[in-house]
Scaffold this active site. Structure first.
Site, PDB file in Angstrom:
ATOM      1  N   LYS B 193       0.841  -1.192   0.000  1.00  0.00           N
ATOM      2  CA  LYS B 193       0.000   0.000   0.000  1.00  0.00           C
ATOM      3  C   LYS B 193       0.881   1.249   0.000  1.00  0.00           C
ATOM      4  O   LYS B 193       1.596   1.519   0.949  1.00  0.00           O
ATOM      5  CB  LYS B 193      -0.905   0.070   1.225  1.00  0.00           C
ATOM      6  CG  LYS B 193      -1.900   1.231   1.115  1.00  0.00           C
ATOM      7  CD  LYS B 193      -2.588   1.576   2.423  1.00  0.00           C
ATOM      8  CE  LYS B 193      -1.984   2.754   3.148  1.00  0.00           C
ATOM      9  NZ  LYS B 193      -2.051   4.047   2.468  1.00  0.00           N
ATOM     10  N   GLY B 245       7.369   4.566   8.234  1.00  0.00           N
ATOM     11  CA  GLY B 245       6.511   5.700   8.525  1.00  0.00           C
ATOM     12  C   GLY B 245       6.799   6.248   9.908  1.00  0.00           C
ATOM     13  O   GLY B 245       7.913   6.106  10.408  1.00  0.00           O
ATOM     14  N   SER B 246       5.790   6.820  10.522  1.00  0.00           N
ATOM     15  CA  SER B 246       6.013   7.488  11.804  1.00  0.00           C
ATOM     16  C   SER B 246       6.102   6.479  12.943  1.00  0.00           C
ATOM     17  O   SER B 246       5.572   5.370  12.868  1.00  0.00           O
ATOM     18  CB  SER B 246       4.877   8.467  12.084  1.00  0.00           C
ATOM     19  OG  SER B 246       3.709   7.745  12.409  1.00  0.00           O
ATOM     20  N   GLU B 267      10.495   0.696  10.063  1.00  0.00           N
ATOM     21  CA  GLU B 267      11.505   1.732   9.825  1.00  0.00           C
ATOM     22  C   GLU B 267      10.797   3.051  10.111  1.00  0.00           C
ATOM     23  O   GLU B 267       9.961   3.483   9.334  1.00  0.00           O
ATOM     24  CB  GLU B 267      12.012   1.617   8.385  1.00  0.00           C
ATOM     25  CG  GLU B 267      13.397   2.177   8.218  1.00  0.00           C
ATOM     26  CD  GLU B 267      13.356   3.656   7.915  1.00  0.00           C
ATOM     27  OE1 GLU B 267      13.357   4.437   8.891  1.00  0.00           O
ATOM     28  OE2 GLU B 267      13.309   4.023   6.738  1.00  0.00           O
ATOM     29  N   CYS B 301      13.394  10.479   7.053  1.00  0.00           N
ATOM     30  CA  CYS B 301      13.348   9.956   8.410  1.00  0.00           C
ATOM     31  C   CYS B 301      14.698  10.097   9.098  1.00  0.00           C
ATOM     32  O   CYS B 301      14.767  10.246  10.306  1.00  0.00           O
ATOM     33  CB  CYS B 301      12.905   8.497   8.402  1.00  0.00           C
ATOM     34  SG  CYS B 301      13.766   7.523   7.188  1.00  0.00           S
ATOM     35  N   GLU B 398      10.293  14.866  16.030  1.00  0.00           N
ATOM     36  CA  GLU B 398      10.574  14.852  14.603  1.00  0.00           C
ATOM     37  C   GLU B 398       9.631  15.846  13.903  1.00  0.00           C
ATOM     38  O   GLU B 398       8.415  15.761  14.050  1.00  0.00           O
ATOM     39  CB  GLU B 398      10.347  13.448  14.052  1.00  0.00           C
ATOM     40  CG  GLU B 398      10.696  13.326  12.587  1.00  0.00           C
ATOM     41  CD  GLU B 398      10.563  11.898  12.077  1.00  0.00           C
ATOM     42  OE1 GLU B 398       9.586  11.238  12.431  1.00  0.00           O
ATOM     43  OE2 GLU B 398      11.446  11.469  11.306  1.00  0.00           O
TER      44      GLU B 398
END
Lengths: 285, 486
Positions: B193, B245-246, B267, B301, B398
Site C-alpha cells: 500500500k 513511517g512514523s 523503519e 526519516c 521529529e
C-alpha cells in the site's frame, strides 16, 4: 546438623534479599520445605535494570576475547560446582540422569558461547561495496539491557541458554528465574559472581513470573525481552514491549546452542567512512 | 524563480527557469487497484484525488481499497505464493526481478517526472537519487534470489509467505523498491500500500510488473488511506508486515500484531544528530548540513535535524550556513534549478508551521532564508533555530520538514551524550578530518547508520535501519534479506 543455604537474589554484584521482604517456599516431592526464596518485586526489577544499565558501557567495551575468557571461566566454575547443582536439581524433582544431562548441557552451553564471543562478528558483519568513495561496513553492536525470563520447566539450562548468548554479545541482563524451580538460579548467580563477570552484568531475581515479566516488558530502559512460551502471558508482554519498541523475542522452544540467539540481541550499525580521493593513481601503479 | 539579493547573501544568482518537460509521461485520469495483474475497481467504488503539491492541481483519481479489496489482494498473493512463486527456482525468480529493474531503467525519466509531480520533490533529486536507487535496488536483490543459502549461515532459508507492506510519501518509488525487491528475492509474495498522497509511481510500477510477465498475484498494489493499511495489518493470512513511517503508527501496528504469528520490520522516525568538529573541512561540512536537513524538503526519516557544532567554530559555521541557505532555490519541483521543492501536503505544511511556532514560543531564535516562495502550492522556507537546548520540543520531536536546530558543544563526551539523548536512533553524521575520531564516534553513537563527512547517502548494498524507537530490522544489503526469511 546440616547448615542450610539462604537463597537470595543477585543485583549489581551483591546478594541482597528482595526489598519487599517477601518470600515463597519451595517444597520437594514429599511436601517438606527445602528452601524459602525471595519473592522479588517490581522495585527489585527496577534496581536490577539500573545496575545493568550502569555497567553496560564497560561490559560492551571489553574486548571480545576477554568476554570469551570470562564465559569460559563461568564454565569452569560451573564444572567445579557440579555436585551442588546435581543435588539441587534432584531436590527439585529431577531424576539423577536428567540432572546430570542438564548440568552437562549448561556447561557445554557456556563453552559454546565462550567460543563465539570473538567470532560472531566476523560471521554476521559485512563490508558493503557502495557506489561512492566510501568504506562502508555493517557491524553488530549489543542492544543494551536485556530482560530475560528463564524457560520455566527447568531450573538451570533454561536460564543459562538465554544469559550466555546475551552477555557473549556484550549485553547486560536482568533475569527472572524459573518460578517453580528457582534454586539453581541463585547458585548460578554464585558461579557468575566468582567468574570475573563484573557486578551488574547479570542480575538474577526469583519470584512470580506474572509479576516480574510484565515489569521488565514495560520498563523504558530495557532494550529487549527474551522469553520462552509463557502461555497467556505472551500477548500482554508483547503489548507492553511496544511503548519503547523493545525487541520482543518470544521463543517457542529455544535450544541451548545457536548463533541466532546472539545475533537476535544485536543491532546492525552501518558506517560510511570517507576514502580520500586525490590524484589519479590507479591500482595499476 | 526570481531570487532577491539580501544583506546575508554573498552572491546573487538568478537562473532562467529550466523546467523538465512533462510531454512524455503517460498518466491515466483514474487508477484502479492492481490485484492479480489486473486493474480492478474498488468494491466501494470510491476514489480520492492525488494532487500536485506545488500547484494543488489534481493529477488523477485513485481507488480507495476497502477490507474486501485487501482480502482479495491477500488471497491473490497467497494463491500466487502457494501455487507458483514458492515452487519457482531462485534463479527464475531472479530473472523476473532483473527484468523489472531493466524496464524501470528504460522508463526512468518518466518515473522521475511523475514522482516530482506527485510528491513535490525537486526533479534533480527524483531523477538523480530516487529513481536510479530504486532501479538499482531491484537489480541488487535480483542477484540474491538464487544465493539465499549464502545470506544466513547455517540456516535453511525459507520465505515467510505473504508480506504486507505499507510505505510513506517521502520516497514513494524508492520505498516501494526497498520493500518489494527483497521480499520477492526471498520468495515471498506482496500486498503493498503506497501513501495516499503519493500513489502514482507505485501504480506506474504496477504497469511494469504487468509488462514484465511476473506471475499474477505475486505483487498486488492496493491504494487508500490508513484504513486500507489497517486492513492489511489485521488480515489473518498475512505473514509479515513491513512498515516505513512514523513512530506513532509503527507502535499502533506493533500493538495490532501482538500475539499473532506476524513478523514485523519497522523503519520509523528519527531526530538524527549531525556533528561538526572544529577540524572538519568547514565548507564541505556546510554542504553536508544543507544536504542533511534540506534534502527532500527535510521529509527524510534520517534527516540531520539536530546540528551540533563545536563551540570554537560555531560562529563561522552558522555564518556560512546562513549564506548558503540564501542561495537555495525554493520553488517549482520540475525546475532543474530547484533545490527545495514543495512540501508534500497541506497537512504536513501545517505540522511544520506548528513546530516553527512552538520553536519561537519556546524562545529559540529563528532564521529563515529571504527567498520568495510561490503563492500557490505548499512551500516552506529553509529554517534554522539557534539558542535551543536539549529540552526544547523542536530538538526532541521529529518535524519532518526543512527545519534545523543548532546546538554547540565543547568536548567529545559532551556531544556523544547529547546526540544519544533521544528515544530515536536512526542515523548520525560526523564531520572531522580525523579518521580515528570517526571510528571512536561511530562506536559510541547509538544509531543504525553513521555517515562520516557525508550525509543522506543511500545504496542498495548498504543496510539501513534504526535502534531504539526508530524501529527494527534492516533494509538493504545482505542484512535486508533476513527480514523476509524464516
Amino acid at each position: 546438623m546440616e547448615i542450610l543455604k539462604t537463597y537470595k537474589i543477585y543485583i549489581g554484584g551483591a546478594f541482597p534479599r528482595t526489598e519487599s521482604g517477601r518470600y515463597y517456599p519451595i517444597v520437594d516431592a514429599s511436601g517438606s520445605t527445602i528452601a524459602n526464596v525471595c519473592l522479588s518485586s517490581r522495585k527489585d526489577v527496577r534496581n536490577a535494570v539500573v545496575a545493568a544499565r550502569k555497567v553496560f558501557g564497560g561490559w560492551s567495551e571489553k574486548t571480545a576475547f576477554n568476554r570469551g575468557q570470562i564465559l569460559y571461566r563461568m564454565a569452569e566454575m560451573l564444572e567445579g560446582r557440579k555436585l551442588q547443582f546435581l543435588e539441587e536439581l534432584t531436590k527439585q524433582g529431577s531424576s539423577k540422569e536428567a540432572a546430570a544431562l542438564e548440568v552437562q548441557e549448561s556447561i557445554d552451553c557456556l563453552v559454546y558461547y565462550a567460543g563465539w564471543a570473538d567470532k560472531f562478528q566476523q560471521i554476521a558483519s559485512s563490508v558493503n561495496p557502495v557506489s561512492s568513495s566510501h568504506f562502508n561496513f555493517s557491524a553488530l553492536e549489543p542492544m543494551g539491557v536485556i530482560g530475560i525470563v528463564a524457560a520455566q520447566e527447568t531450573s538451570l539450562i533454561g536460564l543459562v541458554k538465554f544469559i550466555a548468548p546475551a552477555i557473549c554479545g556484550g549485553n547486560t541482563a536482568v533475569v527472572a528465574a524459573s518460578e517453580a524451580f528457582p534454586l539453581c538460579a541463585v547458585t548460578f548467580a554464585e558461579v557468575v559472581h566468582s567468574s570475573d563477570v563484573p557486578g551488574g552484568v547479570v542480575n538474577i531475581l526469583t519470584g512470580k513470573v506474572s509479576e516480574l515479566a510484565p515489569a521488565m516488558a514495560a520498563h523504558m530502559d530495557v532494550n529487549a525481552l527474551v522469553t520462552e512460551s509463557l502461555g497467556e502471558l505472551d500477548k500482554p508482554l508483547a503489548l507492553a514491549c511496544v511503548d519503547n519498541l523493545k525487541r520482543n523475542l518470544a521463543y517457542q522452544h529455544a535450544v541451548p546452542q545457536g548463533l541466532q540467539y546472539i545475533t537476535a540481541l544485536q543491532e546492525v550499525k552501518t558506517t560510511w567512512h570517507p576514502i580520500e580521493q586525490i590524484g589519479g593513481a590507479s591500482s595499476s601503479y | 524563480m526570481a531570487k532577491k539579493n539580501t544583506a546575508n547573501s554573498q552572491t546573487e544568482w538568478d537562473y532562467a527557469a529550466s523546467p523538465e518537460s512533462t510531454s512524455h509521461i503517460r498518466l491515466e485520469k483514474k487508477y484502479q487497484l492492481f490485484i492479480n495483474n489486473e486493474w480492478v475497481e474498488p468494491s466501494s467504488k470510491k476514489y480520492f484525488p492525488t494532487i500536485n503539491p506545488a500547484t494543488e492541481d489534481v493529477l488523477a483519481e485513485i481507488a480507495w481499497a476497502t477490507d474486501a479489496d485487501v482480502d482479495k489482494a491477500v488471497k491473490a498473493a497467497r494463491k500466487a505464493y502457494t501455487e507458483v512463486w514458492s515452487k519457482m527456482s531462485g534463479a527464475e525468480r531472479g530473472k523476473y526481478i532483473y527484468r523489472i529493474a531493466r524496464m524501470m531503467q528504460e522508463r526512468a525519466r518518466e518515473f522521475a517526472v511523475i514522482e516530482s509531480l506527485d510528491s513535490g520533490k525537486p526533479i534533480r533529486e527524483s531523477r538523480d537519487v530516487d529513481v536510479p536507487l530504486a532501479c538499482n535496488h531491484f537489480f541488487y536483490y535480483a542477484g540474491w534470489a538464487d544465493k539465499l543459502e549464502y545470506a544466513m549461515p547455517h540456516k535453511k532459508p525459507e520465505a515467510l509467505g505473504v508480506a504486507g507492506q505499507i510505505i510513506p510519501w517521502n520516497f514513494p518509488l524508492l520505498m516501494a523498491a526497498w520493500k518489494i525487491a527483497p521480499a520477492l528475492a526471498a520468495g515471498n509474495t506482496v500486498v503493498l500500500k503506497p501513501a495516499e498522497t503519493t500513489s502514482l509511481t507505485a501504480l506506474k510500477l504496477a504497469e511494469i510488473i504487468k509488462d514484465s510477465g511476473l506471475p499474477p498475484g505475486v505483487v498486488n498494489i492496493v491504494t487508500g488511506y490508513g484504513d486500507t493499511g489497517a486492513a492489511i495489518v489485521n488480515h489473518p493470512d498475512v505473514d509479515k508486515i513491513a512498515f516505513t513511517g512514523s513512530t506513532n503508527v509503527g507502535k499502533i501496528i506493533q500493538r495490532a500484531v501482538a500475539g499473532t504469528h506476524k513478523k514485523t520490520t519497522l523503519e520509523l522516525g528519527g531526530k538524527s544528530a549531525n556533528i561538526i568538529f572544529d577540524d572538519a573541512p568547514i565548507d564541505q561540512a556546510v554542504e553536508g548540513i544543507i544536504n542533511g536537513i534540506f534534502f527532500n524538503q527535510g521529509h527524510v526519516c534520517c534527516a540531520g535535524s539536530r546540528l551540533f557544532v563545536q563551540e570554537n567554530v560555531a560562529d563561522l559555521v552558522i555564518k556560512k550556513l546562513k549564506a548558503r541557505m540564501e542561495s537555495l532555490y525554493v520553488g517549482d519541483p520540475l525546475d532543474k534549478n530547484t533545490d527545495i521543492g514543495a512540501i508534500n501536503s497541506k497537512e504536513q505544511l501545517d505540522t511544520i508551521n506548528k513546530y516553527i511556532k512552538i520553536g519561537k514560543a519556546e524562545g529559540a531564535e529563528i532564521y529563515q532564508s529571504d527567498c520568495s516562495i510561490p503563492s500557490k502550492g505548499f512551500f516552506c522556507k529553509p529554517t534554522l533555530f539557534t539558542g535551543v537546548s536539549q529540552s526544547h520540543v523542536i530538538t526532541q520531536e521529529e518535524i519532518f520538514g526543512p527545519v534545523l536546530t543548532i546546538q554547540t558543544f565543547r568536548t567529545i563526551d559532551e556531544v556523544i551524550q547529547k546526540a544519544n539523548n533521544t528515544p530515536y536512533g536512526l542515523a548520525a553524521g560526523v564531520w572531522t578530518d580525523k579518521g580515528s575520531r570517526i571510528f571512536n564516534l561511530t562506536t559510541k553513537l547509538r544509531a543504525g547508520v553513521i555517515w562520516a563527512n557525508t550525509y543522506n547517502k543511500f545504496d542498495p548494498v548498504s543496510p539501513f535501519g534504526g535502534y531504539k524507537e526508530s524501529g527494527f530490522g534492516r533494509e538493504g544489503g545482505v542484512h535486508g534479506l533476513s527480514a523476509y526469511l524464516k
